[in-house]
Design a protein around this motif. Structure first.
Motif, PDB file in Angstrom:
ATOM      1  N   THR A   5       2.894   7.106  -6.609  1.00 39.57           N
ATOM      2  CA  THR A   5       1.845   8.030  -7.033  1.00 39.57           C
ATOM      3  C   THR A   5       2.169   9.458  -6.608  1.00 39.57           C
ATOM      4  O   THR A   5       2.120  10.392  -7.417  1.00 39.57           O
ATOM      5  CB  THR A   5       0.498   7.626  -6.409  1.00 39.57           C
ATOM      6  OG1 THR A   5       0.187   6.294  -6.806  1.00 39.57           O
ATOM      7  CG2 THR A   5      -0.609   8.550  -6.864  1.00 39.57           C
TER       8      THR A   5
ATOM      9  N   GLU B  54       0.845  -1.203   0.000  1.00 39.47           N
ATOM     10  CA  GLU B  54       0.000   0.000   0.000  1.00 39.47           C
ATOM     11  C   GLU B  54       0.876   1.249   0.000  1.00 39.47           C
ATOM     12  O   GLU B  54       0.660   2.179  -0.767  1.00 39.47           O
ATOM     13  CB  GLU B  54      -0.909   0.057   1.241  1.00 39.47           C
ATOM     14  CG  GLU B  54      -2.077  -0.886   1.237  1.00 39.47           C
ATOM     15  CD  GLU B  54      -1.713  -2.257   1.782  1.00 39.47           C
ATOM     16  OE1 GLU B  54      -0.498  -2.499   2.026  1.00 39.47           O
ATOM     17  OE2 GLU B  54      -2.621  -3.086   1.947  1.00 39.47           O
TER      18      GLU B  54
ATOM     19  N   PRO C 248     -14.234   3.618 -19.346  1.00 35.20           N
ATOM     20  CA  PRO C 248     -12.902   3.952 -18.839  1.00 35.20           C
ATOM     21  C   PRO C 248     -11.963   4.475 -19.924  1.00 35.20           C
ATOM     22  O   PRO C 248     -11.038   5.234 -19.646  1.00 35.20           O
ATOM     23  CB  PRO C 248     -12.381   2.627 -18.267  1.00 35.20           C
ATOM     24  CG  PRO C 248     -13.240   1.563 -18.853  1.00 35.20           C
ATOM     25  CD  PRO C 248     -14.544   2.189 -19.186  1.00 35.20           C
TER      26      PRO C 248
ATOM     27  N   TYR D  16     -12.507   2.420  -6.968  1.00 35.19           N
ATOM     28  CA  TYR D  16     -11.929   1.356  -6.159  1.00 35.19           C
ATOM     29  C   TYR D  16     -10.883   1.817  -5.150  1.00 35.19           C
ATOM     30  O   TYR D  16     -10.635   1.144  -4.168  1.00 35.19           O
ATOM     31  CB  TYR D  16     -11.325   0.286  -7.066  1.00 35.19           C
ATOM     32  CG  TYR D  16     -12.389  -0.508  -7.796  1.00 35.19           C
ATOM     33  CD1 TYR D  16     -12.888  -1.679  -7.241  1.00 35.19           C
ATOM     34  CD2 TYR D  16     -12.914  -0.067  -9.000  1.00 35.19           C
ATOM     35  CE1 TYR D  16     -13.882  -2.392  -7.886  1.00 35.19           C
ATOM     36  CE2 TYR D  16     -13.910  -0.772  -9.648  1.00 35.19           C
ATOM     37  CZ  TYR D  16     -14.392  -1.940  -9.090  1.00 35.19           C
ATOM     38  OH  TYR D  16     -15.373  -2.647  -9.720  1.00 35.19           O
TER      39      TYR D  16
ATOM     40  N   PRO E 235     -17.803   1.482 -16.101  1.00 35.65           N
ATOM     41  CA  PRO E 235     -18.811   0.758 -16.867  1.00 35.65           C
ATOM     42  C   PRO E 235     -19.971   0.294 -15.991  1.00 35.65           C
ATOM     43  O   PRO E 235     -21.110   0.231 -16.466  1.00 35.65           O
ATOM     44  CB  PRO E 235     -18.057  -0.422 -17.459  1.00 35.65           C
ATOM     45  CG  PRO E 235     -16.680  -0.354 -16.962  1.00 35.65           C
ATOM     46  CD  PRO E 235     -16.481   0.890 -16.193  1.00 35.65           C
ATOM     47  N   ALA E 236     -19.699   0.031 -14.733  1.00 34.73           N
ATOM     48  CA  ALA E 236     -20.786  -0.417 -13.867  1.00 34.73           C
ATOM     49  C   ALA E 236     -21.843   0.666 -13.703  1.00 34.73           C
ATOM     50  O   ALA E 236     -23.001   0.388 -13.418  1.00 34.73           O
ATOM     51  CB  ALA E 236     -20.242  -0.834 -12.510  1.00 34.73           C
TER      52      ALA E 236
ATOM     53  N   ASP F  14      -3.080   6.653  -3.983  1.00 32.85           N
ATOM     54  CA  ASP F  14      -2.479   5.439  -4.555  1.00 32.85           C
ATOM     55  C   ASP F  14      -3.042   5.081  -5.920  1.00 32.85           C
ATOM     56  O   ASP F  14      -3.153   3.920  -6.278  1.00 32.85           O
ATOM     57  CB  ASP F  14      -2.651   4.266  -3.597  1.00 32.85           C
ATOM     58  CG  ASP F  14      -4.086   3.769  -3.563  1.00 32.85           C
ATOM     59  OD1 ASP F  14      -4.957   4.469  -4.094  1.00 32.85           O
ATOM     60  OD2 ASP F  14      -4.329   2.687  -3.016  1.00 32.85           O
ATOM     61  N   THR F  15      -3.388   6.087  -6.723  1.00 28.10           N
ATOM     62  CA  THR F  15      -4.014   5.803  -8.012  1.00 28.10           C
ATOM     63  C   THR F  15      -3.031   5.805  -9.163  1.00 28.10           C
ATOM     64  O   THR F  15      -3.410   5.525 -10.284  1.00 28.10           O
ATOM     65  CB  THR F  15      -5.059   6.882  -8.315  1.00 28.10           C
ATOM     66  OG1 THR F  15      -4.355   8.141  -8.333  1.00 28.10           O
ATOM     67  CG2 THR F  15      -6.120   6.940  -7.257  1.00 28.10           C
ATOM     68  N   GLY F  16      -1.757   6.126  -8.898  1.00 34.65           N
ATOM     69  CA  GLY F  16      -0.854   6.433  -9.992  1.00 34.65           C
ATOM     70  C   GLY F  16      -1.120   7.862 -10.427  1.00 34.65           C
ATOM     71  O   GLY F  16      -2.256   8.336 -10.314  1.00 34.65           O
TER      72      GLY F  16
ATOM     73  N   ASN G  25       2.722   1.855  -3.288  1.00 33.87           N
ATOM     74  CA  ASN G  25       1.856   2.423  -4.320  1.00 33.87           C
ATOM     75  C   ASN G  25       1.610   3.907  -4.091  1.00 33.87           C
ATOM     76  O   ASN G  25       1.489   4.686  -5.029  1.00 33.87           O
ATOM     77  CB  ASN G  25       0.518   1.674  -4.367  1.00 33.87           C
ATOM     78  CG  ASN G  25       0.682   0.235  -4.815  1.00 33.87           C
ATOM     79  OD1 ASN G  25       1.713  -0.122  -5.387  1.00 33.87           O
ATOM     80  ND2 ASN G  25      -0.304  -0.593  -4.541  1.00 33.87           N
TER      81      ASN G  25
ATOM     82  N   TYR H 172      -6.032   6.595 -13.549  1.00 27.51           N
ATOM     83  CA  TYR H 172      -6.892   5.803 -14.420  1.00 27.51           C
ATOM     84  C   TYR H 172      -8.159   5.380 -13.690  1.00 27.51           C
ATOM     85  O   TYR H 172      -8.134   4.932 -12.545  1.00 27.51           O
ATOM     86  CB  TYR H 172      -6.143   4.560 -14.918  1.00 27.51           C
ATOM     87  CG  TYR H 172      -5.405   4.781 -16.220  1.00 27.51           C
ATOM     88  CD1 TYR H 172      -5.104   6.066 -16.671  1.00 27.51           C
ATOM     89  CD2 TYR H 172      -5.007   3.710 -17.001  1.00 27.51           C
ATOM     90  CE1 TYR H 172      -4.433   6.268 -17.853  1.00 27.51           C
ATOM     91  CE2 TYR H 172      -4.329   3.907 -18.200  1.00 27.51           C
ATOM     92  CZ  TYR H 172      -4.042   5.190 -18.625  1.00 27.51           C
ATOM     93  OH  TYR H 172      -3.373   5.377 -19.797  1.00 27.51           O
ATOM     94  N   THR H 173      -9.268   5.522 -14.403  1.00 29.79           N
ATOM     95  CA  THR H 173     -10.551   5.068 -13.873  1.00 29.79           C
ATOM     96  C   THR H 173     -10.790   3.639 -14.355  1.00 29.79           C
ATOM     97  O   THR H 173     -10.229   3.249 -15.368  1.00 29.79           O
ATOM     98  CB  THR H 173     -11.688   5.948 -14.413  1.00 29.79           C
ATOM     99  OG1 THR H 173     -11.565   5.962 -15.836  1.00 29.79           O
ATOM    100  CG2 THR H 173     -11.583   7.358 -13.888  1.00 29.79           C
ATOM    101  N   PRO H 174     -11.614   2.843 -13.707  1.00 24.51           N
ATOM    102  CA  PRO H 174     -12.369   3.155 -12.496  1.00 24.51           C
ATOM    103  C   PRO H 174     -11.582   2.967 -11.194  1.00 24.51           C
ATOM    104  O   PRO H 174     -12.166   3.096 -10.126  1.00 24.51           O
ATOM    105  CB  PRO H 174     -13.521   2.151 -12.565  1.00 24.51           C
ATOM    106  CG  PRO H 174     -12.983   0.986 -13.311  1.00 24.51           C
ATOM    107  CD  PRO H 174     -11.988   1.526 -14.283  1.00 24.51           C
ATOM    108  N   LEU H 175     -10.261   2.691 -11.315  1.00 20.83           N
ATOM    109  CA  LEU H 175      -9.496   2.526 -10.077  1.00 20.83           C
ATOM    110  C   LEU H 175      -9.595   3.790  -9.217  1.00 20.83           C
ATOM    111  O   LEU H 175      -9.897   3.732  -8.024  1.00 20.83           O
ATOM    112  CB  LEU H 175      -8.026   2.223 -10.413  1.00 20.83           C
ATOM    113  CG  LEU H 175      -7.117   2.003  -9.223  1.00 20.83           C
ATOM    114  CD1 LEU H 175      -7.516   0.761  -8.450  1.00 20.83           C
ATOM    115  CD2 LEU H 175      -5.662   1.888  -9.648  1.00 20.83           C
TER     116      LEU H 175
END
Ligand SMILES: [Cu+2]
Ligand SMILES: [Cu+2]
Lengths: 563, 326
Positions: A82, A75, A248, A158, A242-243, A145-147, A78, A151-154
Motif C-alpha cells: 500500500t 499485516e 461501494p 474495516y 452498505p451497512a 493497509d488499504t491498497g 499489506n 477501496y471502500t468499505p475496507l
C-alpha cells in the motif's frame, strides 16, 4: 545571445551568472519564485519519495522469494504494498516530470521569463510537502493497509491502519497538482515569445498542456473522493458502506474517474520527453508533428471516458461494460499513432547512441509492451480471467515504470547539462540505461505469466507452483535497483565534477538550448524571437551542423503541410 | 502434480476454451505488432547510425498516407478484439436457465458455501462435471472476489447486493480458487479448492452429507421467528403479499413496472423493502437490515422459493408456472 565564454582550446566554461549562483543561502531557496529553483526543490522532494517507495518495493520482492513469505507478517506486507503504491503514484510519478522538468523547461521552451504565477508555483511545492508530511506521518504511525486504491468499505470502515492522515495528505497534495496545471495552461496561453505559434510549440509543451487539463479537471474528483471516504471513516456518514446505506461501487466510479486519467498524467509528459529526445538524436524533424501533438489531446479527452474498465467484474451492467471496453480500445489508437510516428522518425535519420536516446528507445519498447497488454485487459472476455492478477501489475508497471520512469530518467539525462551546466559520465550512463532495461524486463515479464496462471495481486503468500517465476522477478528487481542507484550516484557526482557542457551540447533545436547552461534567472538576456519550425535542422546554421548535406529523402517526400 | 514452472493454467470449464482461443488471437496480433516495432527500431538504429559528427538526417516531415494506414488498420483489429471479447462476456453475464445454484458468502477471511440441498462447506466447493453451475455471491463485510483460474472466470463479491457468476466444469479434478479482490490482512489465504466430480459421484456426495440443515425448514422457522408470518399469509389476506408463486415470476410494482423475483429481488425486499413496492400494497414492511445474516437471507429465500408452486391466491389455476429463469 549566449553569455557562455569559450576558452581558446574550445573548452566551455560556466557562465559567470546563472540561476544557481544568483543568490545563496537556504532562504534564497525556500523563498525562491524562480521556476528553475522550484523545479530543483521538487527534484529533491520527489527523489526522496522515490527512495521511500523503492525501499518498500525491495522489501516486497524479498518477501515474495518463498511461497510462505520470507520476511514480514501479513499485516506488514499489506502495508508495504500500500505504501509503495501511495508513495510512488501520488508523490513520485504524478509530480515527477511535470513538476521537475516541466517546471524547469516550459517557460524556457516558449521563451518566457518564468511561469505566469511564480508565487503560486512556490505555493504548490509547499502544498506538496505538507501533503507529503501527512502521508509520512501515516506511514510512521501504524502504516496504511488499504491498497493505494482505498477501496471502500475496507478503507472507510474495516481497516485498522492510519487511513485518516493518509487521506488528508492525498487530499492536500491534490491541490499541488491543480495549481501546477493551472500555471502551465495560463503560461502556455499568454507567455509565448514572438513567433512561438501553437504549431511551433515543442511536443513536450503540447503533452504538458494536455496533462495540465487532466490535472485541473480530474484532481478535484479524487480529492473529494478520498475526503468522503475519510468522512465515512470518522463520522460514519453513509457514502460507500452498505451497512450505513452507502454504495461501494460509487467509490470505485469516483476513484477511477480520476485515477484512470491519472495514468495519462504519468505517461503523457514522458511521451513529451521522448518526442524531444528522438528528433534531437536522429537530427531530423519528428515524423507527423501534428499527429503526435493531436494524439496528446486525444488521449487526454478519451482518457476521461474509460474509467469503468477497472470494474468489469464488479457486476456493473453488461451494456456499460461493453461501452467502456469500446472506448478503451479507442484510446489505444492515439497511443499507437505516437509509437508509429516515433519509429518512423528513425527512418533515414542520423542516429547517435547517446544516453537519452537509449532511454527513448527503451521507452518505445516497454511502452509498446505495456500498451499491447492493456488491450488484453480492455477486452471483456479476457478481463474476467486476468482482472486483479499479476498480469495487471505487470501491465501497469510496463506503462508507469517502463514508460513514465524511463521517460523521466531519460529526460533528466537529456536536460541535465541545461540544469546543472555539466555533463554526466557518458559510458556509465549508457551502461546504467542498459542495466535498467534488462533489469526491468526480468522483473516484470515473469509477472505476465504469473497473472495468466491466475496468481492474484496483493498476496503475501502463494501456492508453491508460482515460486520459480517469483524468484525470477526478484532476481530481476535486484538488477533494476542497481540501474537506479547508478544514475543517482553519477548524476550527483557530475554536479561538481562533470565536464562543462556549454549551451547546446547535443545540439538540439529547442529554444531552451539557445540560452546559457545553466540559464540566467531571467532565462534569456533579451526576449527571443522564433523564426524557425520545430525540430528543423536544415535551416539552422547556428547549430554548427552546416558542414553536412541532408541525405536525399527517399520516396517519402518532405512535408505534407504537417508544419 | 503441478509442474515446477507452469506457464498456463489448466482448462476445466466451458469458458476456458473460449478465453484461450481469444487469448491466442490477441497474443498473435500483439506479437506481430510488437515484433514489427522492435525490428524496425533495431534495424533503423543500426542502419542509420551517425557516421560523421556534423551529419543530419533527411528532413522528412511526415506522410499522410502512412498516418491514415496506421490509424485505420489497427482500428479494425482493435474492433475485432473488442467484439470477440464482448461476445464471451455477454455469455458469461447471462447464465442459462437450468443452473445448479450454489450460494457463496465471503467474509474476512473465509468462504462459506451452500449447496442447493443445504449442505454447507467452508473454503471447498464441490460441483458436478458438465452441469451449468451458478454461484450466487454475497459478502458480509468488505468486497471480495471469487476467482477460479482453471475456469477463467471471476466475479467480485459485494457487500450490499448479490452478484452471480456461472460456468460449466468440463473436466474432473481439483482446482484452486482464490479471493482476488484485496480484502484486508488474510486476503492471501482466503482461498480453497473447487472439486469437479462425476455427476453420480456428486449426487452421492450431496446425499451423504452430515451437516446439512435443510434450508427450507430453516427458512420456515425464520419465517415464524422473525414474524414475517404476521403479514405474509399464504392466502394473501395479510398486510403483505403471499409468497405463493412469487419466486421466478414477474412481480408488478406500484409504479407500474415489473420486476423478476429472483434471489437479488428477494434479498432487496428483505433489506430495503421500500426500494420496490408491490402493486396493491402499502409500504409498511420494516427493513431487516442488520437483523438478518447473509445465511438467514439465503434460508428465507429458499423457503420463499419452495412456495413457488403453491396455489396463488386469487388465481384459479396453480398460478404461473415458475420458470426458474434468471
Ligand atoms: Cu476476500
Ligand atoms: Cu481478498
Amino acid at each position: 545571445m549566449s553569455g557562455t565564454t569559450t576558452s581558446s582550446g574550445g573548452e566551455y566554461q560556466l557562465p559567470r551568472e546563472h540561476y544557481l549562483n544568483a543568490s545563496y543561502g537556504i532562504r534564497s531557496w525556500l523563498l525562491t519564485t524562480d521556476h528553475k529553483r522550484i523545479a530543483l526543490l521538487y527534484l529533491a522532494a520527489v527523489t526522496f519519495f522515490f527512495f521511500v517507495g523503492g525501499i518498500f518495493a525491495t522489501l516486497i520482492r524479498i518477501h515474495l522469494l518463498t511461497p510462505n513469505g520470507l520476511l514480514v507478517t501479513p499485516e506488514t506486507y499489506n502495508k508495504l504494498f500500500t505504501m509503495h503504491g501511495v508513495a510512488m503514484v501520488f508523490f513520485f510519478l504524478i509530480p515527477s516530470i511535470p513538476a521537475i522538468l516541466g517546471n524547469f523547461l516550459i517557460p524556457i521552451m516558449i521563451g518566457a521569463k518564468d511561469l505566469a504565477f511564480p508565487k503560486i508555483n512556490l505555493l504548490s511545492w509547499y502544498v506538496y510537502i505538507i501533503g507529503g508530511c501527512f502521508v509520512l506521518y501515516s506511514f510512521g504511525t501504524g502504516g496504511l493497509d488499504t491498497g493505494w486504491t482505498f477501496y471502500t468499505p475496507l478503507s472507510s470502515v474495516y481497516s485498522n491502519s492510519a487511513v485518516t492522515p493518509a487521506v488528508i495528505g492525498i487530499f492536500i497534495n491534490g491541490f499541488s497538482s491543480i495549481l501546477t496545471g493551472l500555471n502551465f495552461v495560463v503560461t502556455v496561453h499568454t507567455m509565448r515569445a514572438p513567433g512561438m505559434t501553437w504549431f511551433r510549440l515543442p511536443l513536450f509543451v503540447w503533452s504538458h498542456y494536455a496533462t495540465s487539463l487532466i490535472m485541473i479537471l480530474g484532481t478535484p474528483v479524487i480529492a473529494i473522493t478520498v475526503l468522503l471516504a475519510g468522512l465515512e471513516r470518522i463520522f460514519h456518514f453513509g457514502f460507500f458502506n452498505p451497512a450505513y446505506g452507502g454504495d461501494p461501487i460509487l467509490f470505485q466510479h469516483l476513484f477511477w474517474f480520476y485515477s484512470h486519467p491519472a495514468v495519462y498524467i504519468m505517461i503523457l509528459p514522458a511521451m513529451g520527453v521522448v518526442s524531444e529526445i528522438i528528433p534531437t538524436f536522429v537530427r531530423k524533424p519528428i515524423f507527423g508533428y501534428s499527429f503526435v501533438a493531436a494524439s496528446s489531446i486525444g488521449i487526454a479527452v478519451i482518457g476521461f471516458l474509460v474509467w469503468a474498465h477497472h470494474m468489469f467484474v464488479t457486476g456493473e451492467a453488461t451494456y456499460a461494460a461493453i461501452a467502456f471496453s469500446f472506448l478503451s480500445y479507442l484510446v489505444a489508437i492515439p497511443s499507437a499513432v505516437k509509437v508509429f510516428n516515433w519509429t518512423a522518425t528513425l527512418y533515414k535519420g542520423s542516429i547517435s547512441y547517446d544516453t537519452p536516446m537509449l532511454y527513448a528507445l527503451g521507452f518505445i519498447g516497454l511502452f509498446t509492451i505495456g500498451g499491447l497488454t492493456g488491450l488484453f485487459l480492455a477486452c471483456l472476455g479476457l478481463d474476467i480471467h486476468l482482472h486483479d492478477t499479476y498480469f495487471v501489475i505487470a501491465h501497469f508497471h510496463y506503462i508507469m515504470v517502463g514508460g513514465a520512469v524511463m521517460g523521466y530518467v531519460g529526460g533528466l539525462h537529456f536536460w541535465w547539462p541545461k540544469i546543472t551546466g555539466r555533463l554526466y559520465p557518458e559510458f556509465l550512463a549508457r551502461a546504467a540505461a542498459i542495466i535498467l532495461f534488462i533489469g526491468f524486463n526480468l522483473t516484470f515479464f515473469p509477472q505476465f505469466i504469473l497473472g495468466g496462471l491466475g496468481m492474484p495481486r496483493r498476496y503475501h503468500n502463494y501456492p508453491p507452483e508460482f515460486q520459480v517465476l517469483n524468484v525470477m522477478s526478484t532476481a530481476g528487481a535486484s538488477i533494476l535497483a542497481l540501474g537506479y542507484l547508478l544514475p543517482m550516484l553519477y548524476l550527483t557526482w557530475s554536479m561538481r565534477y562533470g565536464k562543462i557542457a556549454g549551451p547546446n551540447p547535443w545540439p538540439a533545436t529547442g529554444l531552451e538550448w539557445k540560452t546559457d547552461s545553466p540559464p540566467l534567472t531571467e532565462n534569456f538576456r533579451e526576449t527571443p524571437e522564433v523564426d524557425w519550425e520545430p525540430y528543423d535542422f536544415v535551416h539552422r546554421p547556428d547549430l554548427g551542423l552546416t558542414g553536412s548535406k541532408p541525405k536525399l529523402p527517399g520516396k517519402l517526400s518532405p512535408a505534407h503541410g504537417d508544419d | 502434480m503441478q509442474s515446477q514452472l507452469p506457464l498456463y493454467p489448466e482448462s476445466a470449464s466451458n469458458f476456458s476454451s473460449q478465453v484461450d482461443g481469444l487469448m491466442l488471437f490477441m497474443v498473435a496480433v500483439c506479437l506481430f505488432f510488437g515484433a514489427l516495432i522492435c525490428v524496425a527500431v533495431v534495424y533503423f538504429f543500426f542502419r542509420y547510425r551517425r557516421k560523421t559528427a556534423d551529419e543530419i538526417g533527411a528532413p522528412i516531415h511526415g506522410d499522410l498516407r502512412l498516418e491514415i494506414t496506421w490509424i485505420v488498420l489497427p482500428f479494425f483489429l482493435l474492433m475485432a478484439m473488442f467484439g470477440w471479447g464482448a461476445v464471451i462476456y455477454v455469455d458469461y453475464r447471462h447464465a442459462p436457465p437450468d443452473t445448479l445454484d450454489v450460494y457463496v458468502i465471503g467474509k474476512q477471511w473465509m468462504w462459506k458455501l451452500q449447496q442447493p440441498n443445504g449442505r454447507r462447506e467452508i473454503n471447498e466447493l464441490h460441483v458436478p462435471v458438465d452441469r451449468n453451475v451458478r454461484l450466487i455471491l454475497a459478502s458480509e463485510d468488505v468486497i471480495h472476489d471469487f476467482s477460479v483460474p482453471a475456469f477463467r472466470v471471476k466475479m467480485d463479491v459485494m457487500p450490499g447486493h448479490y452478484n452471480s457468476m456461472w460456468f460449466k466444469p468440463t473436466k474432473t479434478g481439483r482446482y484452486h480458487f482464490f479471493c482476488s479482490q484485496y480484502c484486508g490482512t488474510s486476503h492471501a489465504i482466503m482461498g480453497g479448492w473447487v472439486t469437479v466430480m462425476e455427476q453420480d459421484e456428486y449426487a452421492a456426495w450431496l446425499a451423504g452429507s452430515t451437516n446439512s440443515g435443510d434450508p427450507v425448514a430453516e427458512g420456515a422457522k425464520l419465517y415464524n421467528d422473525l414474524a414475517c408470518n404476521t403479514c405474509h399469509l399464504p392466502d394473501g389476506k395479510g398486510r403483505g403479499p403471499s409468497y405463493n408463486g412469487v419466486y421466478g415470476s414477474k412481480v408488478k410494482l406500484a409504479d407500474g413496472s415489473a420486476v423478476l423475483a429472483d434471489d437479488a429481488y428477494i434479498r432487496e425486499s428483505i433489506l430495503q423493502p421500500n426500494a420496490k413496492i408491490v402493486a396493491g400494497f402499502q409500504p409498511v414492511m420494516p427493513s431487516f437490515q442488520g437483523l438478518v445474516t447473509e445465511d438467514q437471507i439465503i434460508a428465507l429465500t429458499a423457503y420463499i422459493k419452495a412456495q413457488k408452486d403453491q396455489p396463488v391466491p386469487g388465481k384459479p389455476a396453480a398460478g404461473e408456472p415458475a420458470t426458474g429463469k434468471k
